[in-house]
Design a protein around this motif. Sequence first.
Motif, PDB file in Angstrom:
ATOM      1  N   HIS A  12     -60.180  58.779 -11.165  1.00 50.25           N
ATOM      2  CA  HIS A  12     -60.904  57.646 -11.761  1.00 50.25           C
ATOM      3  C   HIS A  12     -59.980  56.429 -11.820  1.00 50.25           C
ATOM      4  CE1 HIS A  12     -64.265  60.235 -12.835  1.00 50.25           C
ATOM      5  NE2 HIS A  12     -63.374  61.112 -13.268  1.00 50.25           N
ATOM      6  N   ARG A  13     -59.313  56.184 -10.725  1.00 51.84           N
ATOM      7  CA  ARG A  13     -58.288  55.147 -10.650  1.00 51.84           C
ATOM      8  C   ARG A  13     -58.826  53.764 -11.014  1.00 51.84           C
ATOM      9  NH1 ARG A  13     -53.476  53.930  -8.403  1.00 51.84           N
ATOM     10  NH2 ARG A  13     -53.217  51.922  -7.376  1.00 51.84           N
ATOM     11  N   GLU A  14     -59.971  53.387 -10.473  1.00 49.37           N
ATOM     12  CA  GLU A  14     -60.495  52.045 -10.728  1.00 49.37           C
ATOM     13  C   GLU A  14     -60.821  51.842 -12.198  1.00 49.37           C
ATOM     14  OE1 GLU A  14     -60.658  49.257  -8.935  1.00 49.37           O
ATOM     15  OE2 GLU A  14     -59.434  50.431  -7.555  1.00 49.37           O
ATOM     16  N   GLU A  15     -61.375  52.870 -12.822  1.00 47.61           N
ATOM     17  CA  GLU A  15     -61.689  52.760 -14.260  1.00 47.61           C
ATOM     18  C   GLU A  15     -60.416  52.632 -15.088  1.00 47.61           C
ATOM     19  OE1 GLU A  15     -65.268  54.998 -12.551  1.00 47.61           O
ATOM     20  OE2 GLU A  15     -63.108  54.864 -12.183  1.00 47.61           O
ATOM     21  N   VAL A  16     -59.393  53.402 -14.715  1.00 43.79           N
ATOM     22  CA  VAL A  16     -58.126  53.346 -15.451  1.00 43.79           C
ATOM     23  C   VAL A  16     -57.473  51.978 -15.295  1.00 43.79           C
ATOM     24  CG1 VAL A  16     -55.780  54.277 -15.577  1.00 43.79           C
ATOM     25  CG2 VAL A  16     -57.719  55.828 -15.358  1.00 43.79           C
ATOM     26  N   LEU A  17     -57.488  51.435 -14.088  1.00 37.56           N
ATOM     27  CA  LEU A  17     -56.915  50.107 -13.864  1.00 37.56           C
ATOM     28  C   LEU A  17     -57.677  49.036 -14.645  1.00 37.56           C
ATOM     29  CD1 LEU A  17     -56.177  50.205 -10.027  1.00 37.56           C
ATOM     30  CD2 LEU A  17     -54.512  50.314 -11.887  1.00 37.56           C
ATOM     31  N   ALA A  18     -58.999  49.148 -14.681  1.00 41.54           N
ATOM     32  CA  ALA A  18     -59.795  48.182 -15.434  1.00 41.54           C
ATOM     33  C   ALA A  18     -59.505  48.278 -16.925  1.00 41.54           C
ATOM     34  CB  ALA A  18     -61.283  48.415 -15.169  1.00 41.54           C
ATOM     35  N   LEU A  19     -59.355  49.507 -17.425  1.00 38.20           N
ATOM     36  CA  LEU A  19     -59.023  49.697 -18.844  1.00 38.20           C
ATOM     37  C   LEU A  19     -57.654  49.102 -19.155  1.00 38.20           C
ATOM     38  CD1 LEU A  19     -59.574  50.988 -21.626  1.00 38.20           C
ATOM     39  CD2 LEU A  19     -58.562  53.102 -20.727  1.00 38.20           C
ATOM     40  N   ALA A  20     -56.674  49.344 -18.269  1.00 33.85           N
ATOM     41  CA  ALA A  20     -55.337  48.800 -18.468  1.00 33.85           C
ATOM     42  C   ALA A  20     -55.359  47.279 -18.504  1.00 33.85           C
ATOM     43  CB  ALA A  20     -54.411  49.294 -17.362  1.00 33.85           C
ATOM     44  N   GLU A  21     -56.085  46.688 -17.576  1.00 31.80           N
ATOM     45  CA  GLU A  21     -56.183  45.225 -17.530  1.00 31.80           C
ATOM     46  C   GLU A  21     -56.822  44.677 -18.798  1.00 31.80           C
ATOM     47  OE1 GLU A  21     -58.856  41.958 -15.132  1.00 31.80           O
ATOM     48  OE2 GLU A  21     -58.037  43.643 -13.975  1.00 31.80           O
ATOM     49  N   ASP A  22     -57.910  45.289 -19.214  1.00 31.93           N
ATOM     50  CA  ASP A  22     -58.609  44.844 -20.416  1.00 31.93           C
ATOM     51  C   ASP A  22     -57.684  44.867 -21.634  1.00 31.93           C
ATOM     52  OD1 ASP A  22     -61.412  44.321 -21.709  1.00 31.93           O
ATOM     53  OD2 ASP A  22     -60.525  45.906 -22.932  1.00 31.93           O
TER      54      ASP A  22
END
Length: 253
Positions: free
Chosen positions: A202-212
């Motif tokens: 779930h790489r894209e979700e994790v990256l989006a969470l990190a950015e947020d």
Amino acid sequence: MAQQATPVRRARLGRALGTEPTAVSGVVLLLPGGEETSARRPSPMLATASVRSLGRRLARAGRTDGLIAHVVHYRFRGWNGSEAHLAHDAAWAADEVVRRYGDVPVCLTGLDMGGRAALHAAGHTAVNSVLSLSPWLPEDDMAAAEEPVEQLGGRRVLIVHGTMDARSDPELSFRLAARAKKANRDICRFEVHSDGHGLSQHREEVLALAEDFVIGALFGRGFSRPVEDAFAAPPPLGLRMPLASGFGKSLRR
């Protein structure tokens, strides 16, 4: 013939990732993974590969706010018991940020053993937030001191862990978060169901969470609703928040 002195190893900051902002208003220090015990030097490219893509994404997302991201290059590959080399290098890096950029907020962002280092070094006065991804934490040992949590006070803290992590037990990060939450309400933890140590499924979700989280914590722009809910929810709900599939595609701040 005189014996040459062994050169002293020093930690260092890598070059800024992405395009540097005109003026720096916030810094992300990226802490790669490591080994439990090793006195060897890290391989520069291999050691930092796991955090570079995250750093580039954060630098791109925060450039207009003045965000700059650096990878921390450790002196040693290993944590090395009470020496805690990786944590000391993280604290040195925060000192270096102050020297270079002055009084700007720092987010320590670590993966694996770097996630542990980020948590340990959070007490540095420049640090206002910590993002710990799949943190490697030691097994509970009655003869050893518990992992410290008092240094997390006054910081925003997000822990992200895959439920199928075979390298670092996700239950250990939950227990640490639960202890820290008693003294610091600004801590939350997301679980990535069916994902492993690298959080690649779930790489894209994790990256989006990190950015947020990072942009919100460094620049006060507010968090997405799921992150706000996780901070506000009482334990254990806010510490076992599931990362929803598709997170980041339609965030509402």
